[in-house]
Write an enzyme that holds these catalytic residues in place. Structure first.
Site, PDB file in Angstrom:
ATOM      1  CB  CYS A   1      40.082  61.589   5.209  1.00 24.42           C
ATOM      2  SG  CYS A   1      41.071  60.314   4.422  1.00 24.42           S
TER       3      CYS A   1
ATOM      4  CB  THR B   1      38.992  75.744  15.324  1.00 23.04           C
ATOM      5  OG1 THR B   1      38.576  75.118  14.108  1.00 23.04           O
ATOM      6  CG2 THR B   1      39.404  74.670  16.322  1.00 23.04           C
TER       7      THR B   1
ATOM      8  CG  HIS C   1      39.228  80.712   6.311  1.00 24.93           C
ATOM      9  ND1 HIS C   1      39.136  79.547   5.581  1.00 24.93           N
ATOM     10  CD2 HIS C   1      38.971  80.374   7.589  1.00 24.93           C
ATOM     11  CE1 HIS C   1      38.841  78.540   6.386  1.00 24.93           C
ATOM     12  NE2 HIS C   1      38.742  79.026   7.616  1.00 24.93           N
TER      13      HIS C   1
END
Length: 406
Positions: free
Chosen positions: A335, A70, A206
């Site tokens: 969400c 990010t 990751h």
């Protein structure tokens, strides 16, 4: 032990990465310090830089360590936009695929709202593949106003591999830099920064067996970038902040391990994926595979990704029912405040909101084994039947409510 089918979200740390992490955590030293411990830490960082560069097909000086994918995306997109606009105020357009990860999608939306950028969302086909003709049309119609192009290497939801070589070839004809979010691709399929024609490329630890909280931006040596954060001037004066020596060492170890076994491991995981796809199709014939069909184009899809839509049920319902049965998957959708929203990726591919709500992503990785697929296929029919029943009940309830309100 649950069956873990969410490696696209994060994959367990690999043995070499864990060993490197533990080894470095037992020692101390700021790599910017000049004393012995600092010089030792700096040596570890620079060795890791060389290792990661070799794995990514880059020069060590092109590796800018970050806190993850990010941050790398934000640094690339904002930094390129600001640098290009400063050099030429007319360059305010950003050409971006309509299926980007939120790290890119939200970044360009922020630049549009706060920095005067004009964002052009490039369409994809029904498999989620960028339409190169649309990119060409935008470049031919006004390349002089384009600051940058950003197109992910492979999609995080449906696993579709994008035509990066085609993108960079088109942009190169107009001298426009291209950034690619390669977080899902790196360590899963062959990725070479130097041969790609990219100006910048984001990768993350990751996703490949490294720890959470470390990533890198591969940045061409001649590429100008405005920093997003300021401070001590570490990392080519592009990304300030004390470097996490232990995580960087572990990231490099994971990358070396993943790329070193790439061909054999990708083939192994792809075979598991194909068995999973066949199992879903056999037990739930109504399910529809989304993204490029590997039977038609094996290189067009990530080896560990299988994404389906299941008609008549909500993806969240199916996720929770599978979770109760010991299988962990993902809807691949956003969400907000507890309210599920259909995936922007599926909508861009032409699916209706109702169809997109039934999405489920199953992703495999280095710890996946055949029994994982077998257990999942055994649990799927009952979970789907119950999720579909719940979806039908909810649909009838909505109809009755609407009828009462008339």
């Amino acid at each position: 032990m649950p069956v873990y089918l969410d490696h696209a979200a994060t994959t367990p740390i690999s043995g070499p990465a864990l060993a490197a992490l533990i080894h470095e955590l037992s020692r101390s030293g700021n790599p910017s310090s000049l004393h012995g411990s600092g010089r030792r830490a700096r040596a570890v960082v620079e060795q890791a830089r060389e290792t990661l560069a070799a794995a990514a097909g880059a020069h060590p000086s092109e590796v800018i360590f970050t806190s993850g994918g990010t941050e790398a995306d934000n640094l690339a997109v904002k930094g390129l936009f600001w640098a290009r606009r400063a050099a030429d105020p007319a360059r305010t357009r950003i050409l971006v695929s309509s299926v980007e990860h939120a790290a890119v999608q939200d970044t360009v939306a922020w630049l549009e709202k706060h920095e005067g950028a004009e964002v052009v969302w490039l369409p994809v086909d029904g498999d989620g593949v960028l339409r190169l003709d649309a990119l060409k049309a935008e470049l031919d119609g006004g390349a002089e106003s384009v600051a940058l192009v950003t197109v992910m290497w492979a999609n995080n939801e449906v696993g579709t591999v994008q035509p990066i070589a085609g993108v960079t070839a088109l942009a190169a004809g107009h001298g426009i830099p291209v950034h690619s979010d390669a977080v899902q691709a790196f360590g899963s399929i062959p990725v070479g920064f130097d041969s790609s024609g990219l100006a910048a490329m984001s990768v993350s630890g990751h996703k490949i067996g490294g720890p959470v909280g470390v990533g890198a931006l591969l940045l061409g040596r001649a590429v100008k970038l405005v920093p997003v954060q300021h401070g001590g001037g570490q990392e080519r004066d592009v990304r300030s902040g004390t470097l996490d020596t232990a995580s960087i060492a572990a990231f490099a170890a994971a990358a070396q391990d993943a790329v070193g076994h790439l061909a054999a491991e990708s083939a192994r995981i792809a075979a598991l994926r194909d068995a999973l796809i066949a199992g879903v199709r056999a037990t739930v014939p109504d399910a529809v595979l989304r993204g490029t069909d590997p039977g038609r184009n094996p290189a067009g899809r990530l080896p560990g990704n299988a994404h389906f839509t299941f008609p008549g049920c909500e993806g969240d319902s199916l996720l929770f029912l599978l979770d109760m049965a010991g299988v962990e998957s993902s809807t691949g959708s956003a969400c907000t405040a507890g309210v599920p929203r259909p995936s922007h990726v599926l909508l861009a591919m032409g699916l209706s909101e109702e169809t997109a709500r039934g999405a489920q992503r199953f992703s495999l990785g280095h710890t996946s084994v055949p029994v994982d697929v077998e257990k999942f296929i055994a649990a799927l029919p009952d979970a789907y039947a119950r999720a579909r029943q719940a979806g039908m009940a909810s649909h009838m309830s909505n109809i009755q409510t609407a009828s009462t309100q008339r």
